[in-house]
Scaffold this motif. Sequence first.
Motif, PDB file in Angstrom:
ATOM      1  N   ASP A 215     -72.010  16.467  32.099  1.00 62.32           N
ATOM      2  CA  ASP A 215     -71.172  16.720  31.055  1.00 62.32           C
ATOM      3  C   ASP A 215     -69.553  16.514  31.225  1.00 62.32           C
ATOM      4  O   ASP A 215     -69.261  17.264  32.024  1.00 62.32           O
ATOM      5  N   ALA A 216     -68.864  15.453  30.872  1.00 58.56           N
ATOM      6  CA  ALA A 216     -67.724  15.249  31.294  1.00 58.56           C
ATOM      7  C   ALA A 216     -66.709  15.291  30.206  1.00 58.56           C
ATOM      8  O   ALA A 216     -66.831  15.045  29.179  1.00 58.56           O
ATOM      9  N   GLY A 217     -65.144  15.934  30.537  1.00 55.63           N
ATOM     10  CA  GLY A 217     -64.278  15.909  29.635  1.00 55.63           C
ATOM     11  C   GLY A 217     -62.890  15.314  30.255  1.00 55.63           C
ATOM     12  O   GLY A 217     -62.876  15.435  31.600  1.00 55.63           O
TER      13      GLY A 217
ATOM     14  N   PRO B  51     -72.201   4.574  44.947  1.00 60.01           N
ATOM     15  CA  PRO B  51     -71.012   5.027  43.934  1.00 60.01           C
ATOM     16  C   PRO B  51     -71.414   4.880  42.614  1.00 60.01           C
ATOM     17  O   PRO B  51     -72.350   4.006  42.171  1.00 60.01           O
ATOM     18  N   ILE B  52     -71.118   5.978  41.605  1.00 57.56           N
ATOM     19  CA  ILE B  52     -71.736   5.874  40.144  1.00 57.56           C
ATOM     20  C   ILE B  52     -70.232   5.496  39.400  1.00 57.56           C
ATOM     21  O   ILE B  52     -69.418   6.500  39.292  1.00 57.56           O
ATOM     22  N   PRO B  53     -70.171   4.518  38.397  1.00 55.48           N
ATOM     23  CA  PRO B  53     -69.183   4.277  37.623  1.00 55.48           C
ATOM     24  C   PRO B  53     -69.071   5.385  36.574  1.00 55.48           C
ATOM     25  O   PRO B  53     -70.146   5.788  35.926  1.00 55.48           O
ATOM     26  N   PHE B  54     -67.960   5.989  36.633  1.00 54.04           N
ATOM     27  CA  PHE B  54     -67.894   7.368  35.531  1.00 54.04           C
ATOM     28  C   PHE B  54     -66.811   7.147  34.518  1.00 54.04           C
ATOM     29  O   PHE B  54     -67.079   7.138  33.353  1.00 54.04           O
ATOM     30  N   MET B  55     -65.759   6.361  34.716  1.00 56.58           N
ATOM     31  CA  MET B  55     -64.723   6.396  33.477  1.00 56.58           C
ATOM     32  C   MET B  55     -63.969   5.236  33.719  1.00 56.58           C
ATOM     33  O   MET B  55     -63.574   4.488  34.720  1.00 56.58           O
ATOM     34  N   GLU B  56     -63.663   4.529  32.720  1.00 55.90           N
ATOM     35  CA  GLU B  56     -62.683   3.445  32.468  1.00 55.90           C
ATOM     36  C   GLU B  56     -61.657   3.571  31.059  1.00 55.90           C
ATOM     37  O   GLU B  56     -61.967   3.641  30.279  1.00 55.90           O
TER      38      GLU B  56
ATOM     39  N   GLU C 263     -49.719  23.221  27.396  1.00 54.65           N
ATOM     40  CA  GLU C 263     -51.184  23.206  27.124  1.00 54.65           C
ATOM     41  C   GLU C 263     -51.874  21.911  27.431  1.00 54.65           C
ATOM     42  O   GLU C 263     -51.472  20.636  26.944  1.00 54.65           O
ATOM     43  N   TRP C 264     -53.127  21.683  28.033  1.00 52.50           N
ATOM     44  CA  TRP C 264     -53.963  20.618  28.037  1.00 52.50           C
ATOM     45  C   TRP C 264     -54.531  19.995  26.632  1.00 52.50           C
ATOM     46  O   TRP C 264     -54.825  21.081  25.828  1.00 52.50           O
ATOM     47  N   THR C 265     -54.524  18.855  26.265  1.00 50.79           N
ATOM     48  CA  THR C 265     -54.898  18.523  24.897  1.00 50.79           C
ATOM     49  C   THR C 265     -56.163  17.553  25.352  1.00 50.79           C
ATOM     50  O   THR C 265     -56.014  16.710  26.144  1.00 50.79           O
ATOM     51  N   THR C 266     -57.257  17.836  24.563  1.00 52.05           N
ATOM     52  CA  THR C 266     -58.675  17.261  24.840  1.00 52.05           C
ATOM     53  C   THR C 266     -58.402  15.939  24.324  1.00 52.05           C
ATOM     54  O   THR C 266     -57.936  15.562  23.094  1.00 52.05           O
ATOM     55  N   GLU C 267     -58.665  14.831  25.231  1.00 53.98           N
ATOM     56  CA  GLU C 267     -58.505  13.501  24.738  1.00 53.98           C
ATOM     57  C   GLU C 267     -60.021  12.962  24.613  1.00 53.98           C
ATOM     58  O   GLU C 267     -60.370  12.276  23.560  1.00 53.98           O
ATOM     59  N   PHE C 268     -60.899  13.136  25.518  1.00 48.12           N
ATOM     60  CA  PHE C 268     -62.429  12.817  25.359  1.00 48.12           C
ATOM     61  C   PHE C 268     -63.236  13.701  25.925  1.00 48.12           C
ATOM     62  O   PHE C 268     -63.012  14.385  26.931  1.00 48.12           O
ATOM     63  N   HIS C 269     -64.573  13.675  25.301  1.00 41.98           N
ATOM     64  CA  HIS C 269     -65.545  14.512  26.052  1.00 41.98           C
ATOM     65  C   HIS C 269     -67.089  13.809  25.578  1.00 41.98           C
ATOM     66  O   HIS C 269     -67.239  13.340  24.462  1.00 41.98           O
ATOM     67  N   SER C 270     -68.028  13.837  26.603  1.00 43.78           N
ATOM     68  CA  SER C 270     -69.079  13.077  26.218  1.00 43.78           C
ATOM     69  C   SER C 270     -70.174  13.605  27.408  1.00 43.78           C
ATOM     70  O   SER C 270     -69.826  14.245  28.458  1.00 43.78           O
ATOM     71  N   VAL C 271     -71.365  13.648  26.972  1.00 42.54           N
ATOM     72  CA  VAL C 271     -72.565  14.000  27.771  1.00 42.54           C
ATOM     73  C   VAL C 271     -73.216  12.512  28.361  1.00 42.54           C
ATOM     74  O   VAL C 271     -73.745  11.802  27.505  1.00 42.54           O
ATOM     75  N   GLU C 272     -73.140  12.213  29.546  1.00 42.07           N
ATOM     76  CA  GLU C 272     -73.670  10.712  29.969  1.00 42.07           C
ATOM     77  C   GLU C 272     -74.811  10.911  30.723  1.00 42.07           C
ATOM     78  O   GLU C 272     -74.940  11.949  31.616  1.00 42.07           O
ATOM     79  N   GLN C 273     -75.457  10.056  31.107  1.00 43.23           N
ATOM     80  CA  GLN C 273     -76.597   9.792  32.080  1.00 43.23           C
ATOM     81  C   GLN C 273     -76.262   8.740  32.998  1.00 43.23           C
ATOM     82  O   GLN C 273     -75.959   7.434  32.479  1.00 43.23           O
ATOM     83  N   ARG C 274     -76.476   9.066  34.326  1.00 45.75           N
ATOM     84  CA  ARG C 274     -76.286   7.802  35.104  1.00 45.75           C
ATOM     85  C   ARG C 274     -77.409   7.788  36.118  1.00 45.75           C
ATOM     86  O   ARG C 274     -77.836   8.903  36.737  1.00 45.75           O
ATOM     87  N   PRO C 275     -78.152   6.628  36.390  1.00 48.23           N
ATOM     88  CA  PRO C 275     -79.146   6.653  37.573  1.00 48.23           C
ATOM     89  C   PRO C 275     -78.403   6.942  38.890  1.00 48.23           C
ATOM     90  O   PRO C 275     -77.358   6.607  39.427  1.00 48.23           O
ATOM     91  N   LEU C 276     -79.149   7.645  39.654  1.00 49.54           N
ATOM     92  CA  LEU C 276     -78.964   8.314  41.025  1.00 49.54           C
ATOM     93  C   LEU C 276     -79.763   7.503  42.130  1.00 49.54           C
ATOM     94  O   LEU C 276     -80.853   7.859  42.172  1.00 49.54           O
ATOM     95  N   ARG C 277     -79.014   6.572  42.924  1.00 51.84           N
ATOM     96  CA  ARG C 277     -79.669   5.995  43.788  1.00 51.84           C
ATOM     97  C   ARG C 277     -79.198   6.338  45.254  1.00 51.84           C
ATOM     98  O   ARG C 277     -78.132   6.057  45.500  1.00 51.84           O
TER      99      ARG C 277
ATOM    100  N   ASN D 251     -62.946  17.653  33.871  1.00 52.26           N
ATOM    101  CA  ASN D 251     -63.842  18.572  34.154  1.00 52.26           C
ATOM    102  C   ASN D 251     -65.220  18.124  34.009  1.00 52.26           C
ATOM    103  O   ASN D 251     -65.608  17.344  33.237  1.00 52.26           O
ATOM    104  N   ILE D 252     -66.162  18.223  35.210  1.00 52.19           N
ATOM    105  CA  ILE D 252     -67.527  17.910  34.967  1.00 52.19           C
ATOM    106  C   ILE D 252     -68.479  19.056  35.371  1.00 52.19           C
ATOM    107  O   ILE D 252     -68.375  19.789  36.076  1.00 52.19           O
ATOM    108  N   ARG D 253     -69.432  19.124  34.677  1.00 52.51           N
ATOM    109  CA  ARG D 253     -70.419  20.197  34.612  1.00 52.51           C
ATOM    110  C   ARG D 253     -71.937  19.314  34.813  1.00 52.51           C
ATOM    111  O   ARG D 253     -72.072  18.444  34.198  1.00 52.51           O
ATOM    112  N   LEU D 254     -72.650  19.648  35.776  1.00 48.27           N
ATOM    113  CA  LEU D 254     -74.070  19.361  35.575  1.00 48.27           C
ATOM    114  C   LEU D 254     -75.047  20.410  35.229  1.00 48.27           C
ATOM    115  O   LEU D 254     -75.497  21.301  35.975  1.00 48.27           O
TER     116      LEU D 254
END
Length: 537
Positions: free
Chosen positions: A132-134, A178-183, A144-158, A195-198
């Motif tokens: 759960d990434a923002g 390493p896991i690709p996270f953001m571009e 104040e912080w301005t929200t730009e993107f928020h998404s719940v993503e899945q990644r394979p864990l190897r 902010n990352i929540r698992l």
Amino acid sequence: MAGAIIENMSTKKLLFLGLFILVFQVLSILVGAFIAPSPTSAIHYLATKCINRHRARVWLVPWGSNRCQQIHSFDEPLAKTLDANDIVFAVHVPLPNKEMSPWFQYMLAVLQFDIAFKMINPIEDDVIVTIDAGLAYRDDLTSEWTTEFHSVEQRPLRCTFEVPKIYENEGRFYDCDPIPFMELGSVAHKYFLINIRLPVNDTVNVGIGEIKDIHIVGIHQNGGFTKVWISMKTVFSPWIFVATAWYWHRISLMARSPVLLEKVIFALGISMTFLNVPVEWLSLGFEWTWMLLFEDVQQGVFYFTLFSFWIIFCGEHLMDQSQRNRLSSYWWQVGLVVFGSSVLLIFDLSERGVHLTNPFYSVWASEAGTNLVLTFIIVAGIAACLYFLSLCRMVICVFRNIGGKIQQLPAMPEARKRRYKGIIFRFKFLMLVTLACAAMTVIFFILTQVSEGPWHWGDYTLQVHSAFLTGIYGMWNLYVFAIIFLYAPSHKHYRNKSGGSGQTDTPEKPESQETQLTYGEQEPTETYRITGKVAEE
């Protein structure tokens, strides 16, 4: 292309042009080696473990006056009273006392998990981690912080564990990929907060092991390299544009319609001009997240035109081929280029196109997406192999044809002999220049792979990767310039037809007759007379 500059140019002038191009090529390499810094920088961040008991959607800051309540280790007494859903991993980009800049152009982020081995909580095979990434931003440390993107993503864990999975090895860390996270396609703000929540429940994030820490590696283009790169594009853009316009003006002075080879050379100049357009200047003042996708399209258009040019150039120099000056004669070779380019464009849109609205998306996240991408790559690779096999076959056919014509030259009429000598010289020259460009590309690429950092030469530091990028970019610009200049109609060609006025006074001939005059195997008597006059003067 009778009467091209390369046929009427003296050896002295040709050598001077070659020296001119060589000087600019060396300058392109030296600019990257001595002036530009390394193209990219990678910054390592250790995520701070913040406490969010209420699990509210608030932005948690790892440091500063409003920093979050945090723990340093999951072994602390406080941590044992918390649930996994109460922990938010926070990363502030950049590090304290620094700020981001639009000169960085883009920002990539890669995740690295520190996972300890526990007998009661091992990592399962083919496990998927849910994230759960923002992403938020601000341009002032007090705002104040301005929200730009928020998404719940899945990644394979190897992950792999190099030692036996026994009690004695508990506490050792897995070796995880390493896991690709953001571009992010634009760095238009000074400060970013991740902010990352698992999230954990009965079905989510089960079997991912005992995560101790999360590391993020942020990668962005260096501002100094961006300045050098945009400056080079600013220099080359008007140069190639003027050369292309001059070339088409020369073509328009001809007393016939442009033939296929002349059109494709003009298209090559347009594609190089399109690649050179320094749109990056405008991206410094606007948040254009589509810049990475646009740059890929620019490169794709250029390489598509270049590959098509090579095929058509070889085909038009098959001197015994009856069907020339027709794009349909090369339908399957050009079709391969179109097909391969379309496949790569679809792949690019499926990744970077989605990044325009969700930078956390990755086409590699699911097995289906991975298989689809690999299918695209394999299909494009097969198309590329078929293309190069066809190109090699055509080059071999042309050289075999040339060998036969060279043996027949002594028995030919003088005008016909001079015509074939001009065709042979043009083809051999372009093949030599093309092979030199390809060899330099391969050599520079190998050097950048072998060398992991800059070279040191006395008191000077040479940035090999920057020299590779600027050198190759300069080389292809010079290659296109040489093609445009040398294969433009010569002014001598106009003087021979109009007495030096630069514009022919003879009536325009039908395209079919003119095509035969330029490329046909059987020339009329008038052709010998015109060609002989050009050769004599």
